[in-house]
Design a protein around this motif. Structure first.
Motif, mmCIF file in Angstrom:
data_model
loop_
_atom_site.group_PDB
_atom_site.id
_atom_site.type_symbol
_atom_site.label_atom_id
_atom_site.label_comp_id
_atom_site.label_asym_id
_atom_site.label_seq_id
_atom_site.Cartn_x
_atom_site.Cartn_y
_atom_site.Cartn_z
ATOM 1 N N VAL A 1 0.756 -1.178 0.097
ATOM 2 C CA VAL A 1 -0.145 -0.055 0.055
ATOM 3 C C VAL A 1 0.935 1.321 -0.009
ATOM 4 O O VAL A 1 0.545 2.069 -0.716
ATOM 5 C CB VAL A 1 -0.943 -0.018 1.284
ATOM 6 N N VAL A 2 1.915 0.983 0.744
ATOM 7 C CA VAL A 2 2.792 2.450 0.933
ATOM 8 C C VAL A 2 3.619 2.683 -0.483
ATOM 9 O O VAL A 2 3.637 3.824 -0.873
ATOM 10 C CB VAL A 2 3.811 2.223 2.013
ATOM 11 N N ALA A 3 3.972 1.571 -0.770
ATOM 12 C CA ALA A 3 4.607 1.559 -2.230
ATOM 13 C C ALA A 3 3.675 2.062 -3.267
ATOM 14 O O ALA A 3 4.154 3.028 -4.302
ATOM 15 C CB ALA A 3 5.178 0.289 -2.785
ATOM 16 N N THR A 4 2.410 1.574 -3.387
ATOM 17 C CA THR A 4 1.723 2.035 -4.323
ATOM 18 C C THR A 4 1.442 3.651 -4.111
ATOM 19 O O THR A 4 1.337 4.296 -5.110
ATOM 20 C CB THR A 4 0.217 1.403 -4.495
ATOM 21 N N GLY B 1 1.939 9.088 -6.104
ATOM 22 C CA GLY B 1 2.311 10.419 -5.883
ATOM 23 C C GLY B 1 3.451 10.781 -6.814
ATOM 24 O O GLY B 1 3.306 11.956 -7.254
ATOM 25 N N VAL B 2 4.579 10.072 -7.075
ATOM 26 C CA VAL B 2 5.569 10.614 -7.969
ATOM 27 C C VAL B 2 4.942 10.561 -9.552
ATOM 28 O O VAL B 2 5.321 11.619 -10.056
ATOM 29 C CB VAL B 2 6.810 9.370 -8.079
ATOM 30 N N VAL C 1 1.968 16.773 -13.142
ATOM 31 C CA VAL C 1 1.679 18.064 -12.747
ATOM 32 C C VAL C 1 2.951 18.976 -13.389
ATOM 33 O O VAL C 1 2.819 20.152 -14.124
ATOM 34 C CB VAL C 1 1.567 18.353 -11.412
ATOM 35 N N LEU C 2 4.186 18.536 -13.105
ATOM 36 C CA LEU C 2 5.436 19.233 -13.694
ATOM 37 C C LEU C 2 5.371 19.387 -15.199
ATOM 38 O O LEU C 2 5.625 20.352 -15.858
ATOM 39 C CB LEU C 2 6.662 18.716 -12.980
ATOM 40 N N VAL C 3 5.000 18.100 -15.769
ATOM 41 C CA VAL C 3 5.051 18.274 -17.199
ATOM 42 C C VAL C 3 4.127 19.352 -17.714
ATOM 43 O O VAL C 3 4.246 20.021 -18.872
ATOM 44 C CB VAL C 3 4.777 17.051 -18.154
ATOM 45 N N VAL C 4 2.893 19.360 -17.187
ATOM 46 C CA VAL C 4 1.766 20.369 -17.894
ATOM 47 C C VAL C 4 2.124 21.721 -17.534
ATOM 48 O O VAL C 4 2.082 22.568 -18.212
ATOM 49 C CB VAL C 4 0.536 19.939 -17.134
#
Length: 71
Positions: A19-22, A27-28, A34-37
């Motif tokens: 769950v944490v890894a997912t 999030g990444v 968001v950064l690309v947009v």
């Protein structure tokens, strides 16, 4: 063995580490999107501002120097 409401066999639920890894991966990926947009919008706006500035520069240049060219 895990089954759904219809009685079909399904995979077991995710464990705590999964769950944490997912969540971290999600999030990444979201932050990258968001950064690309935002970066794309920035580049488009920057291009338009630079074009406008070049047009104004050319207009002023012609106003002060006319169409004369130096050789």
């Amino acid at each position: 063995m895990w089954v759904d409401r219809a009685g079909r066999q399904v995979a077991p639920p995710l464990g705590g580490a999964e769950v944490v890894a997912t969540a971290i991966l999600g999030g990444v990926v979201w932050e990258s999107l968001v950064l690309v947009v935002v970066g794309g919008v920035h580049l488009l706006l920057r291009r338009e501002v630079d074009r406008r500035r070049a047009r104004l520069w050319d207009r002023e240049w012609l106003r002060w120097c006319g169409n004369a060219t130096t050789s």
